[in-house]
Design a protein around this motif. Structure first.
Motif, PDB file in Angstrom:
ATOM      1  N   ALA A 162       4.470   5.569  -5.576  1.00 57.46           N
ATOM      2  CA  ALA A 162       4.623   5.554  -7.038  1.00 57.46           C
ATOM      3  C   ALA A 162       3.526   6.363  -7.719  1.00 57.46           C
ATOM      4  O   ALA A 162       3.784   7.117  -8.669  1.00 57.46           O
ATOM      5  N   PHE A 163       2.300   6.247  -7.222  1.00 57.11           N
ATOM      6  CA  PHE A 163       1.155   6.869  -7.890  1.00 57.11           C
ATOM      7  C   PHE A 163       1.032   8.351  -7.552  1.00 57.11           C
ATOM      8  O   PHE A 163       0.842   9.186  -8.446  1.00 57.11           O
ATOM      9  N   ARG A 164       1.173   8.700  -6.286  1.00 54.61           N
ATOM     10  CA  ARG A 164       0.913  10.084  -5.862  1.00 54.61           C
ATOM     11  C   ARG A 164       2.168  10.954  -5.848  1.00 54.61           C
ATOM     12  O   ARG A 164       2.095  12.147  -6.140  1.00 54.61           O
ATOM     13  N   VAL A 177      12.423   7.544  -8.930  1.00 56.60           N
ATOM     14  CA  VAL A 177      11.424   6.539  -8.570  1.00 56.60           C
ATOM     15  C   VAL A 177      12.084   5.189  -8.333  1.00 56.60           C
ATOM     16  O   VAL A 177      11.678   4.424  -7.439  1.00 56.60           O
ATOM     17  N   VAL A 178      13.125   4.872  -9.088  1.00 55.59           N
ATOM     18  CA  VAL A 178      13.849   3.611  -8.901  1.00 55.59           C
ATOM     19  C   VAL A 178      14.550   3.597  -7.547  1.00 55.59           C
ATOM     20  O   VAL A 178      14.519   2.601  -6.817  1.00 55.59           O
ATOM     21  N   VAL A 232       0.836  -1.207   0.000  1.00 64.89           N
ATOM     22  CA  VAL A 232       0.000   0.000   0.000  1.00 64.89           C
ATOM     23  C   VAL A 232       0.870   1.256   0.000  1.00 64.89           C
ATOM     24  O   VAL A 232       0.621   2.208  -0.755  1.00 64.89           O
ATOM     25  N   LEU A 233       1.904   1.265   0.829  1.00 65.29           N
ATOM     26  CA  LEU A 233       2.792   2.427   0.893  1.00 65.29           C
ATOM     27  C   LEU A 233       3.521   2.638  -0.439  1.00 65.29           C
ATOM     28  O   LEU A 233       3.609   3.763  -0.943  1.00 65.29           O
ATOM     29  N   ALA A 234       4.042   1.559  -1.032  1.00 64.19           N
ATOM     30  CA  ALA A 234       4.788   1.682  -2.290  1.00 64.19           C
ATOM     31  C   ALA A 234       3.885   2.135  -3.428  1.00 64.19           C
ATOM     32  O   ALA A 234       4.282   2.961  -4.262  1.00 64.19           O
ATOM     33  N   GLU A 273       1.290   0.693 -13.648  1.00 65.50           N
ATOM     34  CA  GLU A 273       2.720   0.699 -13.353  1.00 65.50           C
ATOM     35  C   GLU A 273       2.950   0.845 -11.851  1.00 65.50           C
ATOM     36  O   GLU A 273       3.822   0.169 -11.279  1.00 65.50           O
ATOM     37  N   SER A 274       2.190   1.713 -11.202  1.00 66.39           N
ATOM     38  CA  SER A 274       2.332   1.884  -9.749  1.00 66.39           C
ATOM     39  C   SER A 274       2.000   0.584  -9.025  1.00 66.39           C
ATOM     40  O   SER A 274       2.648   0.224  -8.030  1.00 66.39           O
TER      41      SER A 274
END
Length: 299
Positions: free
Chosen positions: A84-86, A221-222, A78-80, A94-95
């Motif tokens: 990624a999304f927000r 992001v990586v 959920v955190l990841a 992708e997120s």
């Protein structure tokens, strides 16, 4: 530590490195590797999963540590996904797969073979339990959710695709066989064992080739997702185990698995569904490289 690194971890990792080298020098092309990856995913991996799940003794599972591990997976995913999304404004699919890359460790194809080499088949029972959990419920969840997340497809089309997915079929059949207490016939065991043993080396080699075409300089992001995989997830597993199974001897192997590299399956699902895969690819590269030392220290 050095003996474990050179004798158990590097031999398995070497297939990924060999694929990377062969891809870099042009001996094997990305299109060929994608074909091999697809064959391994749809043919050989179902055999491996079926044989693992159908014959496993569920009563031997360390259930409390496994429950803590599953809870840590949910929280970390959920955190990841939200990061990624927000934060990095990646697409939903992708997120979703970047979140999967944080919690879905390469246990079946990487950590499990290493743990069997180190501890033996019986001594690696906690890793086997995680591999069975991730190969059935966690992997099944991501296969189904990705089918539903695919754009331009209604629920009926998604259900039709899931109904003929070899991995899902293998998971369901294996669970049914295990619950019913059926014995898999010896000739079938031989055939499945022969086919399933091809999945780890083929997948690692093919993914290494595909990864060779990716840039090695990590993007923000990586770095964030890799950090969550290599630092946050093992810490969450440690906290969860301290809460639900303090002092359990199986806990060390659960933390060992959590410290492993991101699983190839997030990348495989990205290829199957046409999802942008550059960041996922780099996460696999960097976590595979950096995790070598923590795995050797924790093993």
């Amino acid at each position: 530590m050095l003996d474990i690194l050179t004798g158990n971890i590097l031999p398995v990792f070497s297939l990924l490195a060999l694929g990377f080298l062969l891809g870099r020098v042009g001996v094997i092309g990305a299109q060929e590797a994608r074909a091999v990856n697809r064959i391994s995913f749809l043919v050989f991996q179902p055999a491996l999963i079926f044989l693992l799940v159908a014959r496993i003794d569920v009563s031997s599972f360390p259930l409390r540590p496994l429950a803590g591990y599953a809870l840590a997976e949910i929280v970390a995913f959920v955190l990841a996904y939200q990061v990624a999304f927000r934060v990095f404004h990646r697409g939903r699919a992708e997120s979703w797969l970047l979140g999967m890359a944080v919690v879905f460790v390469n246990s079946l194809l990487y950590v499990w073979p290493i743990s069997v080499l180190i501890y033996g088949a019986e001594g690696a029972a906690p890793i086997t339990a995680i591999a069975a959990w991730d190969s059935t419920f966690a992997f099944g969840f991501f296969i189904i959710s990705m089918e539903l997340l695919r754009g331009g497809r209604g629920p009926r089309a998604a259900l039709a695709s899931m109904a003929v997915n070899p991995v899902l079929i293998a998971i369901l059949l294996a669970i049914a066989v295990n619950i019913a207490g059926l014995t898999v016939p010896a000739p079938l065991v031989t055939a499945l064992d022969f086919a399933g043993s091809a999945a780890p080396p083929l997948t690692l080699l093919a993914v290494g080739v595909i990864l060779s075409g990716s840039p090695l300089v990590p993007t923000p992001v990586v770095l964030a997702i890799s950090g969550m995989k290599l630092a946050l997830f093992p810490v969450l597993v440690w906290v969860a185990l301290a809460g639900v199974a303090p002092g359990d001897p199986a806990g060390a192997q659960f933390i060992l698995n959590a410290a492993g590299p991101s699983g190839m399956m997030a990348f495989a699902l990205a290829l199957l569904h046409g999802v942008r895969s550059e960041a996922i690819t780099q996460v696999i590269i960097w976590t595979s490289l950096i995790s070598l030392i923590p795995l050797a220290l924790l093993a």
